[in-house]
Design a protein around this motif. Structure first.
Motif, PDB file in Angstrom:
ATOM      1  N   TYR A  65       1.072  -1.145   0.056  1.00 36.71           N
ATOM      2  CA  TYR A  65      -0.039   0.155   0.025  1.00 36.71           C
ATOM      3  C   TYR A  65       0.902   1.173   0.014  1.00 36.71           C
ATOM      4  N   LYS A  66       1.008   1.825  -1.080  1.00 30.45           N
ATOM      5  CA  LYS A  66       1.730   3.010  -1.285  1.00 30.45           C
ATOM      6  C   LYS A  66       1.251   4.196  -1.871  1.00 30.45           C
ATOM      7  N   GLN A  67      -0.139   4.199  -1.567  1.00 28.91           N
ATOM      8  CA  GLN A  67      -1.034   5.198  -2.332  1.00 28.91           C
ATOM      9  C   GLN A  67      -0.576   6.648  -1.695  1.00 28.91           C
ATOM     10  N   SER A  68      -0.373   7.569  -2.631  1.00 27.51           N
ATOM     11  CA  SER A  68      -0.309   8.824  -1.974  1.00 27.51           C
ATOM     12  C   SER A  68      -1.262   9.380  -1.202  1.00 27.51           C
ATOM     13  N   GLN A  69      -0.833  10.287  -0.087  1.00 30.33           N
ATOM     14  CA  GLN A  69      -2.074  10.640   0.725  1.00 30.33           C
ATOM     15  C   GLN A  69      -1.953  12.149   0.907  1.00 30.33           C
ATOM     16  N   THR A  70      -3.073  12.780   0.870  1.00 32.40           N
ATOM     17  CA  THR A  70      -3.371  14.032   1.133  1.00 32.40           C
ATOM     18  C   THR A  70      -3.106  14.547   2.524  1.00 32.40           C
ATOM     19  N   PRO A  71      -2.094  15.588   2.651  1.00 29.94           N
ATOM     20  CA  PRO A  71      -2.200  16.050   4.277  1.00 29.94           C
ATOM     21  C   PRO A  71      -3.239  16.470   4.962  1.00 29.94           C
ATOM     22  N   CYS A  72      -3.501  15.893   6.109  1.00 29.37           N
ATOM     23  CA  CYS A  72      -4.442  16.252   6.807  1.00 29.37           C
ATOM     24  C   CYS A  72      -3.957  17.277   8.007  1.00 29.37           C
ATOM     25  N   LEU A  73      -4.835  17.819   8.875  1.00 31.08           N
ATOM     26  CA  LEU A  73      -4.327  18.798  10.028  1.00 31.08           C
ATOM     27  C   LEU A  73      -4.794  18.023  11.204  1.00 31.08           C
ATOM     28  N   LEU A  74      -3.695  17.773  11.945  1.00 30.84           N
ATOM     29  CA  LEU A  74      -3.872  17.428  13.349  1.00 30.84           C
ATOM     30  C   LEU A  74      -4.061  18.218  14.343  1.00 30.84           C
ATOM     31  N   TYR A  75      -5.211  18.057  15.389  1.00 30.30           N
ATOM     32  CA  TYR A  75      -5.217  19.112  16.267  1.00 30.30           C
ATOM     33  C   TYR A  75      -5.897  18.470  17.533  1.00 30.30           C
ATOM     34  N   THR A  76      -6.100  19.165  18.429  1.00 30.99           N
ATOM     35  CA  THR A  76      -6.899  18.772  19.556  1.00 30.99           C
ATOM     36  C   THR A  76      -7.998  19.685  19.962  1.00 30.99           C
ATOM     37  N   CYS A  77      -8.984  19.127  20.877  1.00 29.47           N
ATOM     38  CA  CYS A  77     -10.197  20.037  21.262  1.00 29.47           C
ATOM     39  C   CYS A  77     -10.357  19.898  22.791  1.00 29.47           C
ATOM     40  N   THR A  79     -13.058  19.878  24.406  1.00 30.62           N
ATOM     41  CA  THR A  79     -14.221  18.867  24.698  1.00 30.62           C
ATOM     42  C   THR A  79     -13.530  17.522  24.683  1.00 30.62           C
ATOM     43  N   ASP A  80     -12.605  17.169  24.140  1.00 24.32           N
ATOM     44  CA  ASP A  80     -12.080  15.809  24.237  1.00 24.32           C
ATOM     45  C   ASP A  80     -11.273  15.685  25.401  1.00 24.32           C
ATOM     46  N   SER A  81     -10.872  14.121  25.465  1.00 32.36           N
ATOM     47  CA  SER A  81      -9.969  13.634  26.613  1.00 32.36           C
ATOM     48  C   SER A  81      -8.625  14.291  26.341  1.00 32.36           C
ATOM     49  N   GLU A  82      -7.679  14.067  27.307  1.00 39.11           N
ATOM     50  CA  GLU A  82      -6.372  14.685  27.332  1.00 39.11           C
ATOM     51  C   GLU A  82      -5.538  13.822  26.120  1.00 39.11           C
ATOM     52  N   SER A  83      -6.301  12.420  25.828  1.00 36.91           N
ATOM     53  CA  SER A  83      -5.452  11.503  24.815  1.00 36.91           C
ATOM     54  C   SER A  83      -6.177  11.646  23.498  1.00 36.91           C
ATOM     55  N   ASP A  84      -7.256  12.311  23.439  1.00 40.81           N
ATOM     56  CA  ASP A  84      -7.720  12.300  22.015  1.00 40.81           C
ATOM     57  C   ASP A  84      -7.071  13.561  21.202  1.00 40.81           C
ATOM     58  N   ALA A  85      -7.005  13.285  19.743  1.00 37.21           N
ATOM     59  CA  ALA A  85      -6.639  14.269  18.746  1.00 37.21           C
ATOM     60  C   ALA A  85      -7.738  14.106  17.863  1.00 37.21           C
ATOM     61  N   ARG A  86      -7.620  14.970  16.868  1.00 37.31           N
ATOM     62  CA  ARG A  86      -8.601  14.916  15.543  1.00 37.31           C
ATOM     63  C   ARG A  86      -7.697  15.137  14.468  1.00 37.31           C
ATOM     64  N   LEU A  87      -8.213  14.644  13.321  1.00 38.14           N
ATOM     65  CA  LEU A  87      -7.575  14.779  11.971  1.00 38.14           C
ATOM     66  C   LEU A  87      -8.506  15.343  11.091  1.00 38.14           C
ATOM     67  N   TYR A  88      -8.203  16.582  10.749  1.00 33.57           N
ATOM     68  CA  TYR A  88      -9.358  17.247   9.337  1.00 33.57           C
ATOM     69  C   TYR A  88      -8.516  16.692   8.131  1.00 33.57           C
ATOM     70  N   SER A  89      -9.417  16.043   7.442  1.00 34.75           N
ATOM     71  CA  SER A  89      -9.319  15.828   5.942  1.00 34.75           C
ATOM     72  C   SER A  89      -9.439  16.939   5.122  1.00 34.75           C
ATOM     73  N   LEU A  90      -8.587  17.234   4.354  1.00 33.42           N
ATOM     74  CA  LEU A  90      -8.653  18.374   3.137  1.00 33.42           C
ATOM     75  C   LEU A  90      -9.486  17.744   2.045  1.00 33.42           C
ATOM     76  N   VAL A  91      -9.761  16.462   2.032  1.00 32.62           N
ATOM     77  CA  VAL A  91     -10.361  15.920   0.854  1.00 32.62           C
ATOM     78  C   VAL A  91     -11.630  15.707   1.159  1.00 32.62           C
ATOM     79  N   GLU A  92     -12.015  15.224   2.262  1.00 36.27           N
ATOM     80  CA  GLU A  92     -13.357  15.017   2.975  1.00 36.27           C
ATOM     81  C   GLU A  92     -14.049  16.308   3.655  1.00 36.27           C
ATOM     82  N   LYS A  93     -13.153  17.302   3.814  1.00 36.33           N
ATOM     83  CA  LYS A  93     -13.736  18.298   4.735  1.00 36.33           C
ATOM     84  C   LYS A  93     -14.521  18.071   6.105  1.00 36.33           C
ATOM     85  N   ARG A  94     -13.959  17.195   6.562  1.00 34.78           N
ATOM     86  CA  ARG A  94     -14.426  16.632   7.920  1.00 34.78           C
ATOM     87  C   ARG A  94     -13.394  16.013   8.790  1.00 34.78           C
TER      88      ARG A  94
END
Length: 461
Positions: A65-77, A79-94
């Motif tokens: 599996y070597k498909q090129s991936q679109t960069p995503c934005l990793l961030y925290t919220c 409202t989430d727990s201390e161990s949670d992060a979120r990944l914002y997809s530029l492709v899916e806008k979610r």
């Protein structure tokens, strides 16, 4: 059942629906199709039924599996727990939610991102590699093996402080375990050397932006030949290229018994007032980038939390290695830049269709704001190089200001080949799945892909 038991509830689909709608395809054909999917779609496809799960497993285990991936934005919220992060997809806008291993991601400093791996510094200022998709985590050599750092032990022999030497002529400064990272770490990278067939971690650190490196598996850091105020690095043709604050570019060969250093481009300017980046274009050219901030005037009694930075201009230069000079260019044409505290990227807009050509996707990497003012708003957005204008990446803002959001390119790469991860590791941490009411639509989408593939395949036969 090929799923890890903890994943079954998340990814199970009613068997009658699967048996009634999914065609039986040879494993190799399914694997060929899955290689075309980005990671969120790949994980969802692997959760559809046992045969698709087997294709997913084989694809990952065989390293195909070597498909090129679109960069995503990793961030925290907040409202989430201390161990949670979120990944914002530029492709899916979610955004997708991730649960990451200890120590909590919100307690770490994010000091770099390369090839799908984050480089973090924990509350003892020790560094780790972390793949947010597979949740594989690797400890890097101790910070006390860096040349400017010395350990201080208590009476029981436990490490409790660090001595940090900022300049040769000055006495060392003593820091608590969690304080050193604010002053020492600047930016880190993970590169793959194709000749040595090994991964290497490169660290820009203080005092004065020096460079150290460690091959994966080393037990200590090695300081590179003296120079200061490095800003960014790229690994090309098995050489490390590093750009310094006045535009100088050096090439290091790290593979021999003795590290060699060559000057590629000499000083391009006599002042320091912006961040400088170096990146390899898809055609193989080296580019040097200068990012300027807008000037903002504040009153004398303004609170620190009011201060923020805004990208106002980005200059682009092609590195002419033959003439040993920089040549300014006015447009990226059909290319895209991704800048920040990550490894700088130059991508083809033809390959990454969801990204805007001749634009720069940027995050905040101003050291003062990142490490000094943790609560200030971050400089994140999309910059149009044609008219020197910027727009918000997403509004309203989704992320907490600390730790500062960072670009990451999702990857399933295993840096420790001997380690066998639970299957499927992406699905174990990412909520890349749809509610049950939408699964049928997604299955139909997958069948459409398979049908199109079969039509083209049969026409060849």
């Amino acid at each position: 059942m090929c799923f890890h038991p903890t994943l079954h509830n998340k990814f199970s689909i009613d068997p009658p629906l699967m048996e009634a709608t999914l065609p039986e395809l040879p494993l190799d054909i399914l694997m060929d199709i899955f290689t075309l999917l980005e990671i969120p779609d790949l994980v969802r496809a692997g959760s559809v039924c046992p045969s698709w799960c087997s294709a997913y497993t084989s694809l990952c285990n065989l390293g195909q599996y070597k498909q090129s991936q679109t960069p995503c934005l990793l961030y925290t919220c907040e409202t989430d727990s201390e161990s949670d992060a979120r990944l914002y997809s530029l492709v899916e806008k979610r955004s997708y939610k991730l649960t990451l291993p200890e120590p909590p991601i919100r307690s770490r400093y994010l000091i770099g991102s390369s090839n799908g791996w984050l480089v973090t510094a924990d509350d003892r200022s020790e560094m780790h590699l972390l793949n947010p998709i597979t949740v594989e985590q690797i400890a890097l050599p101790s910070v006390i093996t860096l040349e400017p750092v010395a350990p201080i032990f208590d009476e029981a022999g436990a490490l409790y402080k660090y001595n940090y030497t900022n300049r040769a002529a000055s006495p060392p400064v003593t820091f608590a375990l969690n304080e050193l990272r604010m002053y020492l770490h600047r930016k880190a990278f993970v590169f793959y050397d194709t000749s040595a067939k090994r991964y290497i971690v490169v660290l820009i650190h203080n005092p004065e932006g020096q460079l150290s490196f460690a091959w994966l598996g080393d037990d200590k850091w090695t300081l590179l030949p003296p120079h200061t105020f490095f800003h960014d690095c790229v690994y090309m043709d098995d050489l490390l290229y590093a750009v310094a604050a006045r535009g100088e570019i050096f090439a290091f060969n790290l593979r021999g018994p003795i590290v060699t250093k060559n000057l590629i481009v000499d000083r391009a300017k006599d002042y320091i007032c912006e961040n400088i980046y170096i990146v390899q274009a898809p055609c193989g050219d080296l580019l040097q980038l200068w990012r300027f901030e807008e000037e903002t005037v504040y009153g004398e009694d303004v609170d620190d939390a009011t201060y923020d930075s805004h990208t106002g201009k980005i200059d682009i230069f092609k590195v002419d290695t033959t003439a040993e000079k920089l040549v300014k260019i006015n447009s990226l044409d059909d290319h895209v830049l991704v800048l920040g505290h990550n490894q700088s990227l130059c991508l083809s807009a033809e390959e990454y269709l969801q990204l805007k050509e001749n634009h720069v996707y940027f995050t905040d990497d101003n050291e003062l704001y990142i490490f000094g003012w943790k609560n200030n708003r971050r400089d994140i957005g999309v910059f149009d190089l044609e008219n020197n204008s910027r727009e918000e990446l997403v509004s309203p803002q989704l992320w907490s200001n600390w730790p500062p959001p960072i670009w990451v390119t999702p990857a399933l790469t295993e840096l420790c080949p001997t380690k066998v991860p639970p299957y499927p590791t992406p699905a174990s941490t990412l909520q890349f799945y749809y509610p049950a009411c939408r699964r049928a639509a997604y299955i139909f989408f997958c069948i459409t892909i398979i049908s199109a593939y079969l039509i083209s395949w049969c026409s060849i036969l």
